[in-house]
Design a protein around this motif. Structure first.
Motif, short mmCIF file in Angstrom:
data_model
loop_
_atom_site.label_atom_id
_atom_site.label_comp_id
_atom_site.label_asym_id
_atom_site.label_seq_id
_atom_site.Cartn_x
_atom_site.Cartn_y
_atom_site.Cartn_z
N ILE A 39 -6.91 -28.60 -29.77
CA ILE A 39 -6.12 -28.28 -30.80
C ILE A 39 -5.35 -27.13 -30.44
O ILE A 39 -5.60 -26.20 -30.45
N ILE A 40 -3.69 -27.43 -30.61
CA ILE A 40 -2.78 -26.40 -30.67
C ILE A 40 -2.25 -26.15 -31.98
O ILE A 40 -1.65 -27.19 -32.54
N HIS A 41 -2.75 -25.17 -32.78
CA HIS A 41 -2.35 -25.04 -33.99
C HIS A 41 -1.03 -24.04 -34.04
O HIS A 41 -1.02 -22.98 -33.45
N VAL A 42 0.08 -24.53 -34.95
CA VAL A 42 1.17 -24.00 -34.87
C VAL A 42 1.55 -23.36 -36.35
O VAL A 42 1.90 -24.36 -37.31
N ALA A 43 1.93 -22.10 -36.53
CA ALA A 43 2.07 -21.64 -37.76
C ALA A 43 3.49 -20.82 -37.62
O ALA A 43 3.76 -20.35 -36.49
N SER A 154 -12.20 -27.71 -37.88
CA SER A 154 -13.27 -26.68 -37.51
C SER A 154 -13.33 -25.88 -36.41
O SER A 154 -13.85 -24.84 -36.16
N HIS A 155 -11.83 -26.18 -35.76
CA HIS A 155 -11.83 -25.26 -34.42
C HIS A 155 -10.36 -25.48 -33.99
O HIS A 155 -9.66 -26.62 -34.35
N SER A 156 -9.71 -24.50 -33.06
CA SER A 156 -8.53 -24.94 -32.31
C SER A 156 -8.75 -23.84 -31.23
O SER A 156 -9.22 -22.78 -31.31
N ASP A 157 -7.98 -24.30 -30.13
CA ASP A 157 -8.08 -23.90 -28.87
C ASP A 157 -7.00 -22.94 -28.73
O ASP A 157 -6.97 -21.65 -27.81
N TYR A 158 -5.73 -22.99 -29.31
CA TYR A 158 -4.64 -22.18 -29.03
C TYR A 158 -4.25 -22.07 -30.35
O TYR A 158 -3.91 -22.98 -31.44
N ALA A 159 -3.53 -20.80 -30.87
CA ALA A 159 -2.72 -20.43 -32.04
C ALA A 159 -1.73 -20.01 -31.68
O ALA A 159 -1.36 -18.92 -30.67
N VAL A 193 -3.92 -16.84 -28.27
CA VAL A 193 -2.97 -16.61 -29.34
C VAL A 193 -1.48 -16.43 -28.57
O VAL A 193 -1.46 -15.52 -27.81
N VAL A 194 -0.32 -17.03 -28.91
CA VAL A 194 0.83 -16.98 -28.42
C VAL A 194 1.95 -16.74 -29.65
O VAL A 194 1.88 -17.21 -30.71
N VAL A 195 2.85 -15.70 -29.46
CA VAL A 195 3.39 -15.27 -30.64
C VAL A 195 4.90 -15.21 -29.96
O VAL A 195 5.36 -14.66 -28.84
#
Length: 423
Positions: A39-43, A154-159, A193-195
């Protein structure tokens, strides 16, 4: 125009009790579909849709079955759920919704009152992605981060954090610090984590501190080399090699989104031991489309639709228009929700040389009345035309071939007029 499949459900239950506990219990009852894929989670406040869509296309280009969850939708929640760039069909949506409702009943919940539209759509999406054995999921937050329904995973690999600014103050807090803390809630231990570049003061330092505390690696996109050549055309650098890209998305802000995507891509290539040579980057990017986000839907006259609904997005909208149409007379149709910083939005918007037309977005509970919006324009020395019917107004404006027509503001305004341009 299609009706929403979950119109009978509460529109939002954000912050009402422990929503995440309910959603986590439902995911468990449904067999932990979130645990079957990376999962790649994007906020972020702006740019989530473009950033997530580009990432999904890159993964698809590498041959991975890729799901993407986005919001809001225009006509039906089916738009929010895609696998390999194909939208879930209505029959499958309804079938999986029954599965979700059955799980809710087993847990003693009433699925018609105890789950919101967004929560239900999220759960349907997770089950659907698992059914289709997705390798990756690009998961876009709805509102905020820590308490967002998508954070029940329950998890993510990238934020990934796109540009963070002031929006949804009634839900996330009335300061940038409070908003950043909420969005940072999607971080997990030992994560990549990528910003996005050019964050407001204090944002990057806070995210770095939290990432360090969680044992995660943070990558700042500011040093990523991306050159804007002309509208739609970019040069990007990967591993010291330059690539020419055609990206069919308008807007000055796409340069920043591309920097974020390319930084993530370099991280992903390294972590997953993948090679950029396996994919034709030019072919991947030219297929990307986004509806209602600085979207040119007609060329004679030019008509652009942009769901720029907060101050940061309006600033980017104004800058993009000034760059693309310097000193050109414009017609602008706009409408906003009353819980936005409309005063500051108008201060930016009236710097454009335009005739303004005001209307009320199709969201009675939260929309600002066109008469109230007109008064705010008049307080700034601008007299707009009030348009009771946004569709008729837009059709009339398109009769003037000498001025580009811009429709900007709430997504609920874009939703009202977008189907005028459907093939």
């Amino acid at each position: 125009m299609m009706n929403s499949l979950t119109d009978n459900l509460p529109s939002i239950l954000y912050g009402e009790g422990d929503r995440l506990a309910i959603l986590k219990a439902l995911l468990k009852q449904l067999g932990h579909p979130d645990q079957t894929m990376k999962i790649i989670h994007v906020a972020g406040t702006n740019g989530k849709g473009s950033t997530g869509t580009m990432i999904a296309h890159l993964l698809l280009g590498h041959g991975y079955r890729t799901g993407i969850f986005t919001s809001p939708h225009l006509y039906t929640e089916c738009e929010s759920i895609r696998v390999n760039d194909q939208m879930i069909n209505q029959e499958e949506f309804n079938r999986v919704m029954i599965e979700v409702h059955q799980a809710a009943v087993i847990l003693g919940l009433n699925p018609e009152t105890d789950l919101s539209q967004f929560e239900t759509t999220f759960l349907i999406a997770m089950v659907y992605y698992a059914h289709l054995a997705c390798d990756y999921l690009v998961l876009e937050c709805g509102v905020g981060g820590a308490l967002d329904a998508t954070n029940a995973i329950s998890h993510s690999d990238y934020a990934i954090f796109t540009k963070i600014g002031m929006d949804h103050l009634n839900l996330l807090g009335d300061s940038l610090q409070a908003i950043v803390e909420t969005k940072a809630g999607i971080m997990r231990p030992n994560q990549q984590v990528v910003v996005a570049p050019h964050q407001k003061d204090g944002v990057l330092s806070f995210l770095k501190t939290k990432a360090n505390a969680m044992g995660s690696k943070l990558f700042d996109s500011s040093d990523q080399v991306v050159h804007f050549v002309r509208p739609y055309y970019y040069q990007v650098e990967l591993s010291t090699k330059m690539y020419q890209l055609y990206l069919p998305l308008l807007g000055r802000f796409q340069t920043e989104n591309l920097k974020t995507v390319m930084k993530w891509y370099q991280v992903w290539l390294s972590v997953e031991d993948e090679k950029v040579e396996k994919v034709n980057l030019a072919s991947v990017f030219k297929k990307i489309k986004m509806t209602g986000r600085f979207e040119q839907v007609q060329s004679d006259p030019t008509v652009i639709l942009d769901a720029a609904h907060n101050l940061d997005a309006i600033e980017e909208f104004v800058a993009s228009i000034q760059a693309s149409y310097p000193n050109q007379a414009l017609n602008i149709l706009c409408g906003f929700l009353k819980d936005k910083d409309v005063a500051s939005i108008l201060d930016r918007l009236i710097t454009l040389p335009a005739n303004f037309y005001v209307t009320q977005p199709d969201f009675p509970e939260r929309a600002m009345a066109s008469e109230e919006l007109a008064v705010m324009f008049e307080e700034r020395g601008v007299t707009p035309t009030i348009c009771p019917d946004s569709r008729s107004c837009l059709i009339d404006l398109m009769e003037d071939s000498t001025r580009p027509v811009l429709v900007v503001g709430s997504f609920h305004l874009i939703k009202k007029v977008r189907d005028l341009f459907d093939d």
